[in-house]
Design an enzyme around this catalytic site. Structure first.
Site, PDB file in Angstrom:
ATOM      1  N   LYS A 127     -13.606  -5.182   6.010  1.00 32.88           N
ATOM      2  CA  LYS A 127     -12.850  -5.520   4.804  1.00 32.88           C
ATOM      3  C   LYS A 127     -12.143  -6.837   5.087  1.00 32.88           C
ATOM      4  O   LYS A 127     -11.226  -6.897   5.903  1.00 32.88           O
ATOM      5  CB  LYS A 127     -11.834  -4.436   4.470  1.00 32.88           C
ATOM      6  CG  LYS A 127     -11.085  -4.745   3.171  1.00 32.88           C
ATOM      7  CD  LYS A 127     -10.273  -3.569   2.705  1.00 32.88           C
ATOM      8  CE  LYS A 127      -9.724  -3.756   1.293  1.00 32.88           C
ATOM      9  NZ  LYS A 127      -9.144  -5.053   1.007  1.00 32.88           N
ATOM     10  N   GLU A 181     -15.680 -12.826  -0.648  1.00 29.26           N
ATOM     11  CA  GLU A 181     -14.315 -13.158  -0.300  1.00 29.26           C
ATOM     12  C   GLU A 181     -14.256 -14.598   0.181  1.00 29.26           C
ATOM     13  O   GLU A 181     -15.091 -15.014   0.988  1.00 29.26           O
ATOM     14  CB  GLU A 181     -13.856 -12.200   0.823  1.00 29.26           C
ATOM     15  CG  GLU A 181     -12.384 -12.054   0.950  1.00 29.26           C
ATOM     16  CD  GLU A 181     -11.793 -10.987   0.012  1.00 29.26           C
ATOM     17  OE1 GLU A 181     -12.484 -10.526  -0.919  1.00 29.26           O
ATOM     18  OE2 GLU A 181     -10.620 -10.640   0.220  1.00 29.26           O
ATOM     19  N   ARG A 197     -10.756 -13.219  -9.383  1.00 27.54           N
ATOM     20  CA  ARG A 197     -10.856 -11.866  -9.901  1.00 27.54           C
ATOM     21  C   ARG A 197     -10.012 -11.689 -11.158  1.00 27.54           C
ATOM     22  O   ARG A 197     -10.392 -10.975 -12.076  1.00 27.54           O
ATOM     23  CB  ARG A 197     -10.421 -10.855  -8.843  1.00 27.54           C
ATOM     24  CG  ARG A 197     -10.449  -9.450  -9.422  1.00 27.54           C
ATOM     25  CD  ARG A 197     -10.448  -8.384  -8.379  1.00 27.54           C
ATOM     26  NE  ARG A 197      -9.134  -8.196  -7.802  1.00 27.54           N
ATOM     27  CZ  ARG A 197      -8.822  -7.155  -7.056  1.00 27.54           C
ATOM     28  NH1 ARG A 197      -9.733  -6.250  -6.789  1.00 27.54           N
ATOM     29  NH2 ARG A 197      -7.623  -7.037  -6.554  1.00 27.54           N
ATOM     30  N   GLU A 237     -19.093  -2.421   6.631  1.00 26.88           N
ATOM     31  CA  GLU A 237     -18.836  -3.823   6.978  1.00 26.88           C
ATOM     32  C   GLU A 237     -17.332  -4.061   6.975  1.00 26.88           C
ATOM     33  O   GLU A 237     -16.572  -3.209   6.513  1.00 26.88           O
ATOM     34  CB  GLU A 237     -19.561  -4.759   6.005  1.00 26.88           C
ATOM     35  CG  GLU A 237     -19.182  -4.564   4.558  1.00 26.88           C
ATOM     36  CD  GLU A 237     -20.091  -5.318   3.580  1.00 26.88           C
ATOM     37  OE1 GLU A 237     -21.246  -5.627   3.923  1.00 26.88           O
ATOM     38  OE2 GLU A 237     -19.631  -5.577   2.473  1.00 26.88           O
ATOM     39  N   ASP A 253       0.826  -1.214   0.000  1.00 27.53           N
ATOM     40  CA  ASP A 253       0.000   0.000   0.000  1.00 27.53           C
ATOM     41  C   ASP A 253       0.857   1.259   0.000  1.00 27.53           C
ATOM     42  O   ASP A 253       0.559   2.237  -0.685  1.00 27.53           O
ATOM     43  CB  ASP A 253      -0.940   0.024   1.221  1.00 27.53           C
ATOM     44  CG  ASP A 253      -2.060  -0.997   1.078  1.00 27.53           C
ATOM     45  OD1 ASP A 253      -2.212  -1.558  -0.016  1.00 27.53           O
ATOM     46  OD2 ASP A 253      -2.775  -1.230   2.075  1.00 27.53           O
ATOM     47  N   LYS A 259     -19.852   1.717   2.025  1.00 31.33           N
ATOM     48  CA  LYS A 259     -20.484   1.844   0.712  1.00 31.33           C
ATOM     49  C   LYS A 259     -21.690   2.763   0.842  1.00 31.33           C
ATOM     50  O   LYS A 259     -22.447   2.632   1.808  1.00 31.33           O
ATOM     51  CB  LYS A 259     -20.963   0.467   0.237  1.00 31.33           C
ATOM     52  CG  LYS A 259     -19.837  -0.544   0.114  1.00 31.33           C
ATOM     53  CD  LYS A 259     -20.357  -1.955  -0.080  1.00 31.33           C
ATOM     54  CE  LYS A 259     -19.177  -2.920  -0.040  1.00 31.33           C
ATOM     55  NZ  LYS A 259     -19.588  -4.315   0.015  1.00 31.33           N
ATOM     56  N   LEU A 309     -11.145  -1.425  -4.482  1.00 33.00           N
ATOM     57  CA  LEU A 309     -11.613  -0.305  -3.664  1.00 33.00           C
ATOM     58  C   LEU A 309     -10.479   0.674  -3.437  1.00 33.00           C
ATOM     59  O   LEU A 309      -9.325   0.276  -3.302  1.00 33.00           O
ATOM     60  CB  LEU A 309     -12.094  -0.807  -2.302  1.00 33.00           C
ATOM     61  CG  LEU A 309     -13.335  -1.685  -2.290  1.00 33.00           C
ATOM     62  CD1 LEU A 309     -13.567  -2.236  -0.893  1.00 33.00           C
ATOM     63  CD2 LEU A 309     -14.543  -0.892  -2.754  1.00 33.00           C
TER      64      LEU A 309
END
Ligand code: IVH
Length: 670
Positions: free
Chosen positions: A118, A177, A139, A116, A35, A293, A83
């Protein structure tokens, strides 16, 4: 470094990490390091827009798919995005402000966010057609994913058919997930202390690796779960809010991420994130942040997306759990199966609320690869319940006297030479004291002989005092009562209780016995499978390779380990000594004589009220047999959703075919 060079360097490093992450299921970088690089790259590109190109990792999702990979690929019906990942409260505020501005909201108009966790796993995209699972993809690069349907179907809580009466959307992509709960991961680690596939580093890596396995039978043995959190392409249905969607998903039989909440203000959003971060360790699975969201689907639509991420959802990451420490020394540790692994002893370091003293290095190959040395300043990371790992070595802080760590030539405990097997070193001396402690503790553990009061401390005392010199000595402790009472902290009452327990555990179920004696690669589940199949120890010990391979869930590796175990003279002596000491594993009940005795069941297609395994267990418990293939011997076929060729064959043979409801009826009556 010039910005252009730094940008190129960052892109290269990110691409390599993406490639490892998506194609090999593991990356050398921690999420935090990744990140950090990503954020830096984006900042540089913002400052130098002339250097931005379409090929930059900031402009796409994931890695290009491995060419010539082992799985077929298919396009997602709608793109699978990622995201925007934010760490700082200010950045979250900026994101929210931008969304509000795009929606032209006034200061006092509330905007509801659905929050919620992650989840830290691997995402998957499931296609349901008229309520039936027809395909499951990874994905991949966001456009195209790998066809993992066979593996995904083995996941216990993933419905093969949507629950309820419908009507179901003609087509719907359900995204979520794949994760491994902390408990599942720990159990897996214990079951397979080492395996040829390598040690399991953490839950996420294990999930990624597991989904790439080619044999769904192995996948099935791994405790995977699926949690749904979004939909992609939908035909014939609409959901007004994310909250409503979550409810719908749950009513169809999906697990959804908990705890969820709505937030009507920034303050509530921060509060949700902070509370989740605080409770992180208590929750059953790994998470690395909160996801927020925009709840209203119409507003989501209005906000739309950038090329990479939606403008209506954000990931609000937790602070990484990293700390600096120093490697005081590197030790070789001998496990129960004789695996000799390196352990780094660290200067005591506070990390996310616990004092860390050790870090696992997994194996000597990895140690050499990362070049961790005594005296090194390192960065350690703790992920949930697992032992901390060393994620980085500060080589620049090394002194001139530093030398690479070396694997031991001999067992640190019994000084016998070691054997190499793959990445692992083994002490093959079964009498090795280190192994002995581990083996006895394992034998006494709850899932094996279940002898309370024989934990590592007690067993170490017994081995040290030479009261226990072999596993079977446990069952001769009664004759050593006097000696026991002389040991430190062995009171009359506890000693008495222990001896009584040992006496009561001389006739364990065969599965417990097999788990307890410690056959490599045979953990609790395999032990149960073997016990079910062979019923008695004698039948198992004389089983041939082919007979072993016929057991559901037994592959080459397990078969080989079982054969080797019984072939070894030392083990034969141990088994004889256990017998001599009065230990009698109980034949596994084949439940002959139950109400369904004589019937042979085949299950085809997915069941909605229980997994196929459960269904098998249920009929077996009632005296029936459950087999995998349709033949004339089969008396009952249970056809769930999506039943395929087996059903056709069963019809051809004119067998009795039941729906799931009828099957429930049979169970109820029996
Ligand atoms: S929603 C377009 N919700 O995070 C929005 N994603 O960086 C689709 N993830 O690929 C994703 N937990 O693998 C969403 N509660 C959650 C999530 C979640 C984990 C993962 C997912 C996604 C990645 C995005």
């Amino acid at each position: 470094m010039k910005p252009a060079d730094e940008i190129e360097d960052l892109r290269q490093r990110i691409r390599t990490a993406d490639d490892q992450y998506y194609n090999e299921g593991a990356s050398e970088l921690t999420d935090a390091q990744y990140d950090e690089m990503f954020v830096r790259l984006r900042a540089l590109e913002d400052q130098n827009p002339e250097l931005l190109t379409a090929e930059s990792p900031t402009q796409s999702v994931g890695a290009p798919l491995q060419r010539g990979g082992s799985f077929a690929t298919h396009e997602h019906l709608s793109q699978m995005g990622s995201l925007e990942s934010l760490m700082q409260p200010d950045d979250v505020e900026g994101f929210v402000a931008r969304a509000r501005k795009l929606l032209e909201l006034d200061e006092d108009d509330a905007l509801r966010w659905s929050c919620e966790p992650k989840l830290d796993g691997v995402s998957a995209n499931l296609l349901y057609e008229d309520g039936v699972l027809t395909r499951g993809l990874s994905r991949g690069d966001g456009q195209t994913g790998e066809d993992l349907t066979r593996n995904l179907r083995t996941i216990r809580n993933l419905p093969a058919k949507l629950a309820g009466d419908g009507p179901f959307p003609a087509k719907i992509e359900i995204r979520g997930e794949v994760i491994m709960s902390k408990r599942g991961f720990t159990a897996l680690q214990q079951r397979e202390e080492t395996s040829s596939e390598g040690t399991f580093r953490n839950a996420r890596n294990t999930v990624a690796g597991t989904l790439k396995l080619l044999d769904p039978r192995v996948v099935k043995r791994r405790p995977l779960d699926f949690l749904a959190f979004a939909v992609g392409h939908v035909e014939g249905a609409a959901y007004p809010t994310h909250t409503a969607l979550r409810e719908k998903l749950a009513s169809w039989g999906f697990a959804v991420a908990e705890p969820a909440a709505t937030a009507d203000s920034l303050a509530e959003l921060h509060a949700y994130h902070d509370e989740l971060e605080r409770r992180r360790d208590e929750l059953p699975y790994e998470m690395d942040g909160a996801v927020a969201k925009v709840d209203d689907a119409a507003l989501q639509q209005q906000l739309g997306r950038t090329s990479r991420t939606p403008r209506w959802a954000l990931a609000y990451k937790f602070k990484p759990r990293l700390a600096r420490s120093r490697v005081e020394h590197i030790d070789a540790q001998v496990g129960r199966t004789g695996a000799v692994t390196p352990v780094a002893h660290l200067a005591p370091t506070e990390l996310a609320g616990v004092t860390v003293r050790n870090a696992s290095l997994h194996n000597w190959a990895l140690l050499a690869e990362r070049d961790v040395r005594e005296g090194d300043v390192v960065e350690i990371q703790r992920a949930g319940d697992v032992i901390p790992e060393i994620v980085r070595v500060f080589e620049e802080e090394r002194g001139p006297e530093s030398t690479p760590a070396k694997p031991p030539a001999a067992c640190p405990i019994c000084v016998n030479p070691l054997q190499t097997e793959g990445k692992f070193l083994y002490c093959v001396n079964i009498d090795c004291a280190a192994q002995l402690v581990g083996r006895v503790v394992h034998l006494a553990s709850r899932r094996a002989f279940d002898i309370e009061g024989l934990g590592p401390k007690q067993v170490e005392q017994l081995v040290e005092a030479e009261i226990v010199r072999s596993v079977e000595d446990v069952f001769a402790l009664r004759s050593r009562e006097e000696q026991l009472l002389k040991l430190d902290r062995w009171g009359k009452r506890s000693t008495h209780n222990l001896l009584k327990q040992i006496d009561e555990r001389r006739e364990p179920a065969l599965a417990r016995f097999l788990n307890g004696v410690g056959i490599r690669h045979v953990g609790e589940t395999t032990a149960k499978d073997l016990a079910q199949h062979f019923s008695t120890l004698d039948r198992l010990r004389t089983a041939t390779n082919a007979e072993l391979l016929a057991v559901d869930g037994v592959g080459d590796e397990v078969a080989k380990a079982v054969l080797e175990f019984f072939a070894l003279e030392k083990n034969q002596q141990t088994l004889a000594a256990l017998h001599e000491a009065g230990v009698r594993p109980q034949a596994c009940e084949r439940t002959d004589g139950g109400p369904l005795t004589g019937r042979v069941f085949v299950f085809t297609g997915g069941l909605t009220t229980m997994s196929r395994d459960e269904a098998k267990e249920r009929v077996e418990a009632l005296g029936a047999k459950a087999v995998a293939g349709v033949s004339k011997k089969v008396t009952d076929v249970v056809a769930g959703g999506d039943a395929g060729s087996k059903l056709a064959k069963a019809e051809k043979l004119g067998l009795r075919i039941h729906t799931e409801d009828e099957f429930q009826e049979i169970l109820a009556q029996a």
